[in-house]
Motif scaffolding. Structure first.
Motif, PDB file in Angstrom:
ATOM      1  N   HIS B 188      10.292   5.856 -10.150  1.00  0.00           N
ATOM      2  CA  HIS B 188      10.085   5.492  -8.739  1.00  0.00           C
ATOM      3  C   HIS B 188      10.350   4.010  -8.504  1.00  0.00           C
ATOM      4  O   HIS B 188      10.902   3.615  -7.484  1.00  0.00           O
ATOM      5  CB  HIS B 188       8.649   5.842  -8.309  1.00  0.00           C
ATOM      6  CG  HIS B 188       8.377   5.511  -6.880  1.00  0.00           C
ATOM      7  ND1 HIS B 188       7.643   4.414  -6.497  1.00  0.00           N
ATOM      8  CD2 HIS B 188       8.763   6.130  -5.733  1.00  0.00           C
ATOM      9  CE1 HIS B 188       7.578   4.383  -5.166  1.00  0.00           C
ATOM     10  NE2 HIS B 188       8.259   5.410  -4.685  1.00  0.00           N
ATOM     11  N   ASN B 192      12.793   2.370  -5.859  1.00  0.00           N
ATOM     12  CA  ASN B 192      12.352   1.376  -4.896  1.00  0.00           C
ATOM     13  C   ASN B 192      12.743  -0.045  -5.270  1.00  0.00           C
ATOM     14  O   ASN B 192      12.163  -1.013  -4.786  1.00  0.00           O
ATOM     15  CB  ASN B 192      10.846   1.511  -4.629  1.00  0.00           C
ATOM     16  CG  ASN B 192      10.618   2.592  -3.570  1.00  0.00           C
ATOM     17  OD1 ASN B 192      11.555   3.285  -3.187  1.00  0.00           O
ATOM     18  ND2 ASN B 192       9.388   2.725  -3.103  1.00  0.00           N
ATOM     19  N   LYS B 261      -7.507  -2.908  -6.865  1.00  0.00           N
ATOM     20  CA  LYS B 261      -7.856  -4.216  -6.326  1.00  0.00           C
ATOM     21  C   LYS B 261      -9.027  -4.823  -7.104  1.00  0.00           C
ATOM     22  O   LYS B 261      -9.043  -6.024  -7.372  1.00  0.00           O
ATOM     23  CB  LYS B 261      -8.198  -4.101  -4.839  1.00  0.00           C
ATOM     24  CG  LYS B 261      -6.925  -3.943  -4.007  1.00  0.00           C
ATOM     25  CD  LYS B 261      -7.193  -3.963  -2.527  1.00  0.00           C
ATOM     26  CE  LYS B 261      -5.854  -3.981  -1.782  1.00  0.00           C
ATOM     27  NZ  LYS B 261      -6.002  -3.637  -0.363  1.00  0.00           N
ATOM     28  N   PRO B 266      -1.820  -5.589  -8.629  1.00  0.00           N
ATOM     29  CA  PRO B 266      -1.102  -5.359  -7.368  1.00  0.00           C
ATOM     30  C   PRO B 266      -1.138  -3.864  -7.031  1.00  0.00           C
ATOM     31  O   PRO B 266      -0.785  -3.038  -7.871  1.00  0.00           O
ATOM     32  CB  PRO B 266       0.324  -5.814  -7.658  1.00  0.00           C
ATOM     33  CG  PRO B 266       0.191  -6.753  -8.800  1.00  0.00           C
ATOM     34  CD  PRO B 266      -0.992  -6.302  -9.606  1.00  0.00           C
ATOM     35  N   ALA B 267      -1.607  -3.579  -5.812  1.00  0.00           N
ATOM     36  CA  ALA B 267      -1.798  -2.177  -5.441  1.00  0.00           C
ATOM     37  C   ALA B 267      -0.699  -1.765  -4.465  1.00  0.00           C
ATOM     38  O   ALA B 267      -0.717  -2.115  -3.305  1.00  0.00           O
ATOM     39  CB  ALA B 267      -3.163  -1.993  -4.795  1.00  0.00           C
ATOM     40  N   ASN B 268       0.257  -1.036  -5.003  1.00  0.00           N
ATOM     41  CA  ASN B 268       1.410  -0.628  -4.213  1.00  0.00           C
ATOM     42  C   ASN B 268       1.230   0.817  -3.787  1.00  0.00           C
ATOM     43  O   ASN B 268       1.334   1.748  -4.581  1.00  0.00           O
ATOM     44  CB  ASN B 268       2.662  -0.792  -5.078  1.00  0.00           C
ATOM     45  CG  ASN B 268       3.915  -0.489  -4.307  1.00  0.00           C
ATOM     46  OD1 ASN B 268       3.960   0.438  -3.502  1.00  0.00           O
ATOM     47  ND2 ASN B 268       4.936  -1.271  -4.566  1.00  0.00           N
ATOM     48  N   LEU B 269       0.930   0.977  -2.491  1.00  0.00           N
ATOM     49  CA  LEU B 269       0.571   2.302  -1.979  1.00  0.00           C
ATOM     50  C   LEU B 269       1.708   3.306  -2.149  1.00  0.00           C
ATOM     51  O   LEU B 269       1.490   4.438  -2.585  1.00  0.00           O
ATOM     52  CB  LEU B 269       0.166   2.196  -0.503  1.00  0.00           C
ATOM     53  CG  LEU B 269      -0.219   3.510   0.161  1.00  0.00           C
ATOM     54  CD1 LEU B 269      -1.427   4.135  -0.533  1.00  0.00           C
ATOM     55  CD2 LEU B 269      -0.510   3.307   1.644  1.00  0.00           C
ATOM     56  N   ALA B 270       2.919   2.871  -1.825  1.00  0.00           N
ATOM     57  CA  ALA B 270       4.050   3.790  -1.917  1.00  0.00           C
ATOM     58  C   ALA B 270       4.201   4.299  -3.342  1.00  0.00           C
ATOM     59  O   ALA B 270       4.440   5.490  -3.570  1.00  0.00           O
ATOM     60  CB  ALA B 270       5.330   3.094  -1.464  1.00  0.00           C
ATOM     61  N   GLN B 273       1.379   6.680  -4.257  1.00  0.00           N
ATOM     62  CA  GLN B 273       1.579   7.946  -3.553  1.00  0.00           C
ATOM     63  C   GLN B 273       2.549   8.827  -4.332  1.00  0.00           C
ATOM     64  O   GLN B 273       2.335  10.016  -4.525  1.00  0.00           O
ATOM     65  CB  GLN B 273       2.128   7.597  -2.171  1.00  0.00           C
ATOM     66  CG  GLN B 273       2.229   8.740  -1.201  1.00  0.00           C
ATOM     67  CD  GLN B 273       2.680   8.220   0.167  1.00  0.00           C
ATOM     68  OE1 GLN B 273       1.920   7.565   0.880  1.00  0.00           O
ATOM     69  NE2 GLN B 273       3.930   8.478   0.507  1.00  0.00           N
ATOM     70  N   TRP B 274       3.639   8.202  -4.743  1.00  0.00           N
ATOM     71  CA  TRP B 274       4.631   8.922  -5.567  1.00  0.00           C
ATOM     72  C   TRP B 274       3.979   9.426  -6.851  1.00  0.00           C
ATOM     73  O   TRP B 274       4.145  10.586  -7.241  1.00  0.00           O
ATOM     74  CB  TRP B 274       5.789   7.978  -5.881  1.00  0.00           C
ATOM     75  CG  TRP B 274       6.710   8.472  -6.963  1.00  0.00           C
ATOM     76  CD1 TRP B 274       6.525   8.320  -8.309  1.00  0.00           C
ATOM     77  CD2 TRP B 274       7.926   9.201  -6.810  1.00  0.00           C
ATOM     78  NE1 TRP B 274       7.545   8.892  -9.007  1.00  0.00           N
ATOM     79  CE2 TRP B 274       8.439   9.448  -8.110  1.00  0.00           C
ATOM     80  CE3 TRP B 274       8.652   9.664  -5.713  1.00  0.00           C
ATOM     81  CZ2 TRP B 274       9.628  10.134  -8.331  1.00  0.00           C
ATOM     82  CZ3 TRP B 274       9.838  10.346  -5.942  1.00  0.00           C
ATOM     83  CH2 TRP B 274      10.310  10.580  -7.229  1.00  0.00           C
TER      84      TRP B 274
END
Lengths: 652, 332, 111
Positions: B188, B192, B261, B266-270, B273-274
């Motif tokens: 992913h 991205n 957090k 680093p909290a990468n939502l996308a 989600q994947w």
């Protein structure tokens, strides 16, 4: 829809609609052109701003990059003494304020034979230059990006930005330059290691914060992989990539933008800002040395804020202008159509019968003036016509009045009570005189000269109206007078005497056809004199019909001629004598055919056994009406029927 | 009322009943359970964090503490030293540890299929395995390398292996033509970083006879023997956590992001989600909600042969020693 | 009714067209008086187109006859149709007026 609206409204509506259309076309054109110009200028400005930023940032990256490049140069040309190397590095870190640290990392055994990892590192710590060796096997620098990537690519590389090892929030980037050990004579140009410098990228944030882009526009910076290096939202910085945002927003266009940016393209794009959801324009360009890419975000609404304000003002002016225009049109069309409205009012009055209604005064010579003059002429003509009509009507009424008088005269002097001699059984009489509209001069009369003698007459005066009825009155008066004066005179003598009187002073040449007879009710002897009248019919007791067709002379009043003779017949009881005027035989139907004697005879034949004089009279009248039907009666319809019953006179 | 909301209401009720059923027992074995995860908080561990956050463990009468993993945490050390009772391992790695003599047992094979894959840029003209000849392949350090190496050897490929430790940057920069990644994670990241899926050639190891599942729950044999019932409850509660996470992904993601957090990651939502979506594909490969924690002997043997062939181990531990079917999801 | 006047052999010929009745008699009277006052004394009435005559018509003819006779002139009728002649006969006007068959006879009688 407009059909029932006033001229003024229609005029205003058409002109206004036209004006609005023209204004709308003009405005749309002006708006699209303005928009294009603003966009072009914004694009130019954004491009300038972007290039300025790129240049200023590039200066830093380039000048910083020079340091390890120079080091490599120095190194490759023979600085092999370890201590001299350390001193040199320390000086470089110390003298270049923008540097955070610098390392020289060697391939296994490249510096010190047999030593797997050798990487002296000088860095700043609280103002001091600190030395360390990155040879920790757990760290294994040979597998770190800053070492491995330039090694594999065999070229200098700016690293992806990273947070400093100290765990602080300082974003760092490392520039790594591979070097070769050129002069051992055996392994010429063999890759020997990497020289790096570390710099803080904190200043980039400030560079972007200082960009002034409309109200809420902003700049952002992406790393080589699309990660946000600088962004107004701190959560995105060093965490999310532009592709992550595109994925969360399911925005393919944003992803496409990201792809263009990480590939180092320059451009201009129209996208939806993920946070505000507003349409924005975006100008982007890469930093060539590092491969980072910057973007400038310009909210469309702000870009066109001036234009929008202008539009609003133009719209207000347009509305006010149109209102004013409407007012002016209304006023002008009102003024133009005002005489028409006044004329309309006046003509309505005329239509209602006021022919003296004052028409509005128009001085102009235009269509309305012409129309007004036409109306004036028409009004005068109309007034005259109506005046004439009134007079004519009055005349007509006068005539009708006269006719009424004539009719009254006519009716007043003939006996109209039937049966006339209800006490007599030897004779029965019935008569009718039905005046036409144009009263004729018909008359009938009967009277008993003495106990046994009945005098009866029928006449028809030439002409119609009052003169005719007066002449008839005179005739009747003469008949009565002469008969009474000369009781034993024959009908010929009476008639002759009447003729003499009627011819006197008869300038109008009026005359009267006249039939007079005297019937001896005892004997049935009938003496008669016919002065130019239609021959009466006799229905004898057997039902046989004969005409008394002897005519003794001209109608009365024509000219004094030889004396009238007297004819004689004898009738038996049961005989009916039918006297009539040409109002019967010359009754006209709508086809202008005459009733004629023939039809009268046919009717009488049907009546041959009928004694009642009334029944006979009405049967003839009915036959005439059935013949004429709707046709207007043109002459008096006059009949006198005498039923001679005979026998001795008995007083009933 | 939609079926979904119905479910939302039913689940707490079921737990509530369970709580009362198990309550009495829970007082008896009050000892807290410590779980160490093999990496930092991320959706890969959504089931555990969700179960803890929603109190599912408590309902099952156990008190669970989660020790997040990371570069500086060794799961095996934690277990060996007793810092943790349970830990998560990839099947391969755990097998190697057992082969080294550490008395670990697999009490739940949570992952059901391999997430390991090789990714190549089509621009490197790699479309089939044989296209890899002469190319540079980046292979992650040892724990991830067994299967890619077996793949290379099985396909008799002549490739240059570049060992990598840090990630996919070298691949992105063009330092390698291929790289091995996890489907739920780095694949992913590549997407991205601006590569479209249609610009990449993917080789799922599961498609090439290497369908070795990864994440499982392990403990020392002694831990299990001491309290098998606690193990059972722990596993069943964990699977409840996964169920909830898959049924309520956005809630689960909130929990994960919160944990990230807290750990200053680093909290990468996308990305999370994947990852959660792929974890579902991996844990429930057949769709639906039929969980299984069973490790079949065939899978174990297949995996063992790879390790033996790679000489990562010299002998394969016995299946029965390695795997203990624990709890209701372990039934075949 | 229509009247047409023309001169032939010192005589004024009057064509009487249509019907001479109550409605049309005054017009005939008016025109004839004008002609007589204008000095003409010899008149020939062409009755070939006279369709109908009422007692009013007879009256105005009679008046014409009297006027002309008073001035020593002549008034001759010709070409009378049967129904019209019937009316003349009833009131014996056939004895009063000079009625001839045709125009030439009329012209001859005034010669």
């Amino acid at each position: 829809m407009l059909k029932n609206r006033s001229l003024r409204f229609k005029l205003s509506a058409f002109i206004l609609t036209g004006t609005i259309l023209v204004a709308a076309v003009l405005f749309s054109y002006y708006y699209s052109v303005s928009r294009k110009l603003i966009l072009e200028s914004a694009l130019t400005n954004a491009r300038h701003l972007t290039m300025e930023t790129v240049n200023s940032v590039e200066n830093v990256f380039r000048s910083t990059a020079k340091i390890p490049e120079n080091l490599v140069y120095v190194f490759e040309t023979g600085v092999t003494d370890e201590k001299a190397l350390y001193r040199f590095m320390e000086t470089v870190v110390k003298n270049n304020t923008e540097l955070f640290g610098s390392a020289i990392a060697f391939e296994p055994g490249a510096m010190v034979p047999g030593v797997e990892r050798f990487a002296p590192y000088f860095y700043k710590n609280n103002g001091q230059i600190v030395y360390s060796n990155l040879s920790d096997p757990a760290y294994n620098y040979h597998l770190q990006d800053w070492y491995q990537i330039p090694k594999e690519l065999n070229k200098p590389v700016w690293s992806e930005p990273y947070f400093d090892e100290g765990g602080g929030d300082i974003i760092m980037a490392t520039y790594s330059v591979p070097f070769r050990w050129p002069n051992d004579g055996v392994n010429e140009n063999k890759f020997r290691g990497i020289i790096t410098i570390d710099i803080s990228l904190v200043w980039l944030k400030q560079v972007f914060e200082e960009l002034s882009i409309y109200e809420t526009g902003y700049g952002f910076l992406l790393s080589q992989s699309g990660k946000f290096l600088v962004h107004p939202d701190p959560d995105n910085v060093m965490n999310a990539s532009i592709f992550d945002i595109a994925e969360l927003q399911q925005d393919e266009k944003l992803r496409e933008l990201g792809r263009k940016m990480v590939r180092g393209q320059t451009g201009f794009m129209n996208i939806i800002e993920p946070v505000t959801g507003q349409e924005v324009y975006l100008c982007f360009a890469p930093f060539p040395s590092s491969g980072y890419s910057m973007g400038i975000v310009i909210p469309t609404a702000e870009l066109f804020a001036g234009l929008t304000r202008l539009n609003r003002n133009v719209a207000i002016i347009a509305v006010l202008g149109l209102l004013a225009l409407f007012g002016v049109i209304s006023l002008i069309s009102g003024r133009i159509t005002e005489p028409i409205r006044r004329l309309s009012g006046a003509t309505t009055l005329i239509g209602q019968g006021d022919f003296n209604a004052v028409l509005p005064k128009i001085d102009t010579n235009d269509e309305i003036g012409q129309l007004m003059r036409s109306f004036e002429t028409m009004q005068i003509a109309l007034a005259e016509y109506i005046e004439n009509l009134k007079k004519t009507t009055a005349d007509k009424e006068k005539i009708e009045g006269e006719l009424r008088i004539a009719h009254d005269i006519q009716m007043s002097i003939i006996p109209r009570t039937f049966p006339p001699f209800p006490d007599r059984s030897d004779v029965d009489i019935y008569g009718i005189l039905e005046s036409a509209k144009a009263v004729g001069g018909d008359l009938y009369d009967f009277f008993l000269l003495d106990e046994n003698r009945l005098g009866a007459a029928i006449g028809d005066v030439s002409g119609k109206g009052v003169p005719a009825s007066l002449f008839m009155a005179v005739t009747r008066t003469l008949l009565r007078a002469k008969s009474m004066n000369m009781k034993n005179a024959s009908p010929g003598k009476i008639v002759t005497s009447m003729d003499i009187d009627l011819c006197t002073e008869n300038d109008a040449s009026m005359f009267v056809t006249f039939f007079y007879f005297i019937l001896n009710l005892k004997t049935g002897e009938l003496e008669y004199c016919n002065a130019g009248h239609n021959p009466p019919f006799v229905l004898d007791e057997d039902g046989e019909i004969t005409a008394i067709d002897t005519v003794h002379g001209f109608p009365l009043g024509v000219m004094e001629a030889e004396p009238y003779e007297t004819g004689k017949i004898k009738i038996r009881p049961g005989t009916r004598i039918v006297l009539y005027t040409d109002g019967v035989t010359e009754a006209e139907n709508e086809a202008r055919e005459l009733f004629k004697e023939k039809r009268l005879l046919e009717t009488l034949k049907l009546m041959k056994d009928v004694q009642d004089p009334k029944e006979i009279t009405l049967a003839v009248k009915k036959a005439v009406k059935e013949f004429t039907l709707e046709a207007e009666q043109s002459d008096d319809l006059t009949m006198l029927v005498i039923n001679y019953l005979g026998g001795n006179y008995t007083s009933k | 009322m939609s079926p979904k909301t119905k479910q939302n209401i039913l689940i707490p009720i079921v737990w509530f009943c369970w709580f009362f059923l198990l309550n009495i027992k829970s007082f008896a074995d009050d000892k807290p359970i410590k779980l160490v995860l093999q990496w930092v908080p991320q959706a890969q561990f959504a089931g555990y964090y969700t179960a803890r956050k929603l109190g599912i463990y408590e309902i099952y009468g156990i008190d669970v503490t989660i020790i997040p993993g990371g570069p500086n945490v060794s799961v095996i050390d934690c277990i060996k030293t007793g810092k943790a009772d349970f830990g998560t391992f990839f099947l391969l790695n755990a097998t190697k540890r057992v082969a080294q003599g550490i008395p670990l047992v697999n009490i739940a094979q949570v992952s059901r299929r391999s997430a390991l894959m090789l990714v190549a840029k089509k621009s490197s003209s790699i479309f089939r395995p044989e296209d890899m000849n002469g190319k540079k392949i980046g292979i992650y350090k040892e724990d991830f390398s067994d299967i890619p190496l077996a793949f290379i050897s099985n396909n008799r490929l002549d490739v240059t292996v570049v060992p990598i430790a840090t990630g996919i940057n070298i691949f992105l920069h063009g330092g390698t033509d291929l790289t091995n990644v996890m489907w739920y994670n780095e694949y992913h990241t590549i997407l991205n970083c601006g590569y479209n899926a249609d610009e990449l050639t993917t080789f799922y190891m599961s498609d090439y006879g290497f369908n070795v599942p990864e994440d499982g729950i392990y403990c020392l044999r002694s831990t299990y023997d001491a309290n098998p019932e606690a193990c059972e409850r722990f596993i069943e509660a964990t699977m409840e956590g996964w169920l909830y996470a898959f049924q309520h992904p956005s809630e689960a993601l909130d929990i994960i992001i919160e944990e990230m957090k807290a750990e200053h990651i680093p909290a990468n939502l996308a990305h999370q989600q994947w990852m959660l979506a792929r974890m579902r594909d991996i844990i429930l490969p057949d769709g639906g909600y039929e969980f299984s924690t069973f490790l079949s002997e065939e899978t174990y043997e297949m995996m063992g042969q790879i390790l033996l062939k790679n000489a990562s181990i010299s002998t394969l531990p016995a299946y029965n020693q390695f795997y203990l079917p624990v709890g209701k999801y372990a039934e075949k | 009714m229509e009247l047409k006047f023309y001169q032939e052999n010192n005589a004024t010929i009057i064509e009487i067209i249509g019907s001479l009745d109550t409605m049309t008699a005054p017009e005939y009277e008016k025109q004839m008086i004008e002609m007589i006052d204008g000095g003409s004394t010899v008149f020939i009435a062409d009755c070939t187109q006279l369709d109908y005559i009422s007692s009013s018509g007879l009256r105005v003819l009679l008046m014409t006859l009297k006027n002309i006779s008073n001035k020593g002139g002549k008034f001759i009728l010709f070409g009378m149709q049967e129904p019209v002649f019937e009316v003349f006969k009833i009131c014996r006007f056939d004895n009063l007026f000079t009625i001839v068959a045709d125009k030439s006879a009329a012209l001859q009688s005034i010669a």
